[in-house]
Write a protein that holds these residues in place. Structure first.
Motif, PDB file in Angstrom:
ATOM      1  N   ILE A  38       0.838  -1.206   0.000  1.00  0.00           N
ATOM      2  CA  ILE A  38       0.000   0.000   0.000  1.00  0.00           C
ATOM      3  C   ILE A  38       0.871   1.253   0.000  1.00  0.00           C
ATOM      4  O   ILE A  38       1.813   1.381   0.793  1.00  0.00           O
ATOM      5  N   THR A  39       0.527   2.186  -0.899  1.00  0.00           N
ATOM      6  CA  THR A  39       1.235   3.467  -0.980  1.00  0.00           C
ATOM      7  C   THR A  39       0.342   4.656  -0.662  1.00  0.00           C
ATOM      8  O   THR A  39       0.839   5.766  -0.496  1.00  0.00           O
ATOM      9  N   PHE A  40      -0.975   4.444  -0.581  1.00  0.00           N
ATOM     10  CA  PHE A  40      -1.901   5.560  -0.391  1.00  0.00           C
ATOM     11  C   PHE A  40      -1.822   6.149   1.019  1.00  0.00           C
ATOM     12  O   PHE A  40      -2.196   7.296   1.239  1.00  0.00           O
ATOM     13  N   PHE A  41      -1.393   5.352   1.972  1.00  0.00           N
ATOM     14  CA  PHE A  41      -1.260   5.803   3.360  1.00  0.00           C
ATOM     15  C   PHE A  41      -0.267   4.860   4.038  1.00  0.00           C
ATOM     16  O   PHE A  41       0.125   3.824   3.471  1.00  0.00           O
ATOM     17  N   ASP A  42       0.135   5.194   5.243  1.00  0.00           N
ATOM     18  CA  ASP A  42       1.056   4.345   5.991  1.00  0.00           C
ATOM     19  C   ASP A  42       0.277   3.165   6.575  1.00  0.00           C
ATOM     20  O   ASP A  42      -0.533   3.344   7.487  1.00  0.00           O
ATOM     21  N   PRO A  43       0.521   1.937   6.098  1.00  0.00           N
ATOM     22  CA  PRO A  43      -0.267   0.789   6.556  1.00  0.00           C
ATOM     23  C   PRO A  43       0.370   0.016   7.709  1.00  0.00           C
ATOM     24  O   PRO A  43      -0.077  -1.103   8.016  1.00  0.00           O
ATOM     25  N   ALA A  44       1.378   0.591   8.326  1.00  0.00           N
ATOM     26  CA  ALA A  44       2.170  -0.159   9.308  1.00  0.00           C
ATOM     27  C   ALA A  44       1.327  -0.779  10.419  1.00  0.00           C
ATOM     28  O   ALA A  44       1.672  -1.841  10.945  1.00  0.00           O
ATOM     29  N   GLN A  45       0.223  -0.147  10.780  1.00  0.00           N
ATOM     30  CA  GLN A  45      -0.579  -0.639  11.905  1.00  0.00           C
ATOM     31  C   GLN A  45      -1.468  -1.823  11.549  1.00  0.00           C
ATOM     32  O   GLN A  45      -2.089  -2.426  12.436  1.00  0.00           O
ATOM     33  N   PHE A  46      -1.539  -2.184  10.270  1.00  0.00           N
ATOM     34  CA  PHE A  46      -2.498  -3.196   9.846  1.00  0.00           C
ATOM     35  C   PHE A  46      -1.864  -4.568   9.652  1.00  0.00           C
ATOM     36  O   PHE A  46      -0.690  -4.692   9.296  1.00  0.00           O
ATOM     37  N   ARG A  47      -2.681  -5.571   9.830  1.00  0.00           N
ATOM     38  CA  ARG A  47      -2.271  -6.961   9.590  1.00  0.00           C
ATOM     39  C   ARG A  47      -1.981  -7.188   8.114  1.00  0.00           C
ATOM     40  O   ARG A  47      -0.997  -7.821   7.750  1.00  0.00           O
ATOM     41  N   SER A  48      -2.867  -6.689   7.239  1.00  0.00           N
ATOM     42  CA  SER A  48      -2.687  -6.806   5.796  1.00  0.00           C
ATOM     43  C   SER A  48      -2.253  -5.453   5.240  1.00  0.00           C
ATOM     44  O   SER A  48      -2.942  -4.447   5.415  1.00  0.00           O
ATOM     45  N   ARG A  49      -1.116  -5.430   4.566  1.00  0.00           N
ATOM     46  CA  ARG A  49      -0.554  -4.164   4.091  1.00  0.00           C
ATOM     47  C   ARG A  49      -0.315  -4.175   2.581  1.00  0.00           C
ATOM     48  O   ARG A  49       0.558  -3.468   2.082  1.00  0.00           O
ATOM     49  N   VAL A  50      -1.093  -4.978   1.873  1.00  0.00           N
ATOM     50  CA  VAL A  50      -0.985  -5.059   0.420  1.00  0.00           C
ATOM     51  C   VAL A  50      -2.307  -4.679  -0.210  1.00  0.00           C
ATOM     52  O   VAL A  50      -3.373  -4.804   0.406  1.00  0.00           O
ATOM     53  N   ALA A  51      -2.259  -4.207  -1.440  1.00  0.00           N
ATOM     54  CA  ALA A  51      -3.478  -3.807  -2.155  1.00  0.00           C
ATOM     55  C   ALA A  51      -3.182  -3.767  -3.648  1.00  0.00           C
ATOM     56  O   ALA A  51      -2.034  -3.886  -4.084  1.00  0.00           O
ATOM     57  N   ALA A  52      -4.248  -3.607  -4.425  1.00  0.00           N
ATOM     58  CA  ALA A  52      -4.120  -3.419  -5.874  1.00  0.00           C
ATOM     59  C   ALA A  52      -4.580  -2.005  -6.186  1.00  0.00           C
ATOM     60  O   ALA A  52      -5.781  -1.731  -6.305  1.00  0.00           O
ATOM     61  N   GLU A  53      -3.622  -1.082  -6.264  1.00  0.00           N
ATOM     62  CA  GLU A  53      -3.899   0.340  -6.445  1.00  0.00           C
ATOM     63  C   GLU A  53      -3.817   0.727  -7.923  1.00  0.00           C
ATOM     64  O   GLU A  53      -3.088   0.114  -8.703  1.00  0.00           O
ATOM     65  N   ILE A  54      -4.543   1.779  -8.266  1.00  0.00           N
ATOM     66  CA  ILE A  54      -4.478   2.339  -9.618  1.00  0.00           C
ATOM     67  C   ILE A  54      -3.641   3.608  -9.575  1.00  0.00           C
ATOM     68  O   ILE A  54      -3.856   4.476  -8.729  1.00  0.00           O
ATOM     69  N   ASP A  55      -2.706   3.714 -10.491  1.00  0.00           N
ATOM     70  CA  ASP A  55      -1.940   4.956 -10.635  1.00  0.00           C
ATOM     71  C   ASP A  55      -2.769   5.912 -11.496  1.00  0.00           C
ATOM     72  O   ASP A  55      -2.574   6.023 -12.709  1.00  0.00           O
ATOM     73  N   PHE A  56      -3.686   6.588 -10.846  1.00  0.00           N
ATOM     74  CA  PHE A  56      -4.709   7.376 -11.531  1.00  0.00           C
ATOM     75  C   PHE A  56      -4.509   8.857 -11.246  1.00  0.00           C
ATOM     76  O   PHE A  56      -4.500   9.283 -10.092  1.00  0.00           O
TER      77      PHE A  56
END
Length: 423
Positions: A38-56
């Protein structure tokens, strides 16, 4: 009276790794994945830190400063996809009766990104219990009502017919298109701009799915984190996106010489009335939706050439879905190729059903079955032909696409090659 038939004549897609229909299909046919950290926000606090983001970049795709300010990200994706679909269809909407053009947009979670962002602003980063509305974006009301999505698309294309939002969880993208098909069949409209959109990659959404352990914790290998039907799968990868279609009455489309991707020949939806997130292991409700959709399309089960699966990558869903295919298609379930594009573009909740309809229409167009990426370790309980790793050249005259959503929603749609369509 013979029911009117419905054709897809325009497709617009914004998906992770594939902005625009051509780029989207290239990603699928090449078996590439668009999942990442994940690049949209800092995901450090989450168990799952992956996503499928669009470079939009909304400005690069023709949205002005006021539109960007007014619209949530999901609405922006829908408007850009709708404009692509209309251009692809070749229809000049200004020359048509605007009351004969309708809009349906599906969404599971509405303006999640905008609401999350604005709450952070008005609460001063969560510090204030009594929020200060004066700091909110002027169009905050649009974020509160998902109907703004259909309004934005209608304004963008000049549609003045029926407009609405369908929100049935993760089947929203199929159900919104199914509703649009019915409006054309009954003669209410001649053209529908239909599809779905969701942009849920935000802290609140990640927290919700973390709580029920639905998303994958495979953070060390984001590109291979989405593994539908694989024995090592451990949850889905959250995604975002939008797909919008131009749907027309088939004979009218033929008369104007339109390029027809596919006919939508059958659709059905059922609810298991069982559990908010749980699924019955026998897949009975999905099987019933499949049977009804096939009957509406006047096809026998052995006529299905490809199944575009829901394939979320959770152990429960993949087993349930496999059982549903066996229950509805019988022995043919073992012969028909099945694949999940969520392995490549993640699970964009309400949007994914429409994105998968796009993939299904393009499979018919190109006679290619997209693969299930990252499928290396077969699960003995998922013992069908899931087209692992590599796309397959395959004659696809009839495609079944299905969806499964929280709340017990189960939906199925049948797309057929136009020349194979029954009268």
């Amino acid at each position: 009276m013979t029911a009117r038939r419905v054709a897809i004549t325009g497709i617009g897609v914004l998906a992770p790794g594939g902005i625009g229909t051509k780029n989207f299909w290239n990603l699928l046919s090449e078996g590439r994945t668009a999942t990442r950290g994940i690049t949209f926000f800092d995901p450090a606090q989450f168990r799952s830190r992956v996503a499928a983001e669009i470079d939009f970049d909304p400005q690069a795709h023709g949205l002005g400063p006021q539109e960007i300010r007014r619209m949530d990200r999901a609405a922006q994706l829908a408007v850009v996809a709708a404009r692509e679909a209309v251009a692809d269809s070749g229809l000049v909407l200004d020359e048509l009766d605007p009351y004969g053009i309708g809009v349906t947009i599906g969404s599971a979670v509405g303006a999640t990104t905008g609401l999350d962002t604005e709450y952070n602003v008005v609460s001063d980063g969560g510090r204030l219990d009594l929020v200060d509305h004066q700091y909110a974006v002027p169009h905050l009301y649009n974020f509160l009502v998902p109907s703004s999505f259909s309004a934005e698309v209608a304004w963008a294309v000049g549609a003045q017919g029926p407009a609405g939002v369908v929100s049935t969880g993760c089947t929203s993208g199929i159900d919104s298109v199914g509703h649009a098909v019915e409006l054309i069949r009954e003669g209410t409209v001649d053209v529908m701009i239909a599809g779905a959109t969701d942009a849920p990659i935000s802290p609140i959404t990640m927290a919700c799915f973390d709580a029920i352990k639905a998303t994958t914790p495979r953070n060390d290998d984001p590109a291979h984190a989405s593994r539908p039907f694989d024995g090592t799968r451990n949850g889905f990868v959250l995604g975002e996106g939008s797909a919008v279609f131009v749907l027309e009455e088939l004979e009218s489309a033929r008369r104007r010489g339109a390029h027809i991707y596919a006919e939508i020949a059958g659709y059905a939806s059922r609810c298991n009335a069982f559990h908010m997130t749980g699924l019955r292991p026998d897949g009975a409700e999905m099987a019933e939706a499949i049977n009804v959709a096939l009957a509406e399309a006047r096809l026998n089960p052995d006529a299905v050439d490809y199944i575009n699966a829901h394939g979320s990558g959770t152990k429960q869903n993949d087993r349930h879905e496999t059982a549903a295919f066996k229950r509805s298609l019988g022995e043919h379930a073992y012969r028909v190729p099945v694949s999940s594009i969520k392995s490549m573009v993640g699970h964009s909740l309400g949007a994914i059903g429409s994105i998968e309809i796009a993939a299904s229409a393009l499979a018919i167009e190109n006679n290619v079955v997209p693969p299930t990426a990252n499928l290396h370790t077969p699960d003995p309980e998922c013992d069908l032909d899931y087209v692992p790793l590599t796309a397959r050249e395959w004659r696809t005259d009839a495609v079944l696409t299905v969806g499964s959503g929280f709340g017990g929603f189960q939906s199925a749609m049948v797309l057929v090659r136009p020349e194979r369509s029954s009268s």
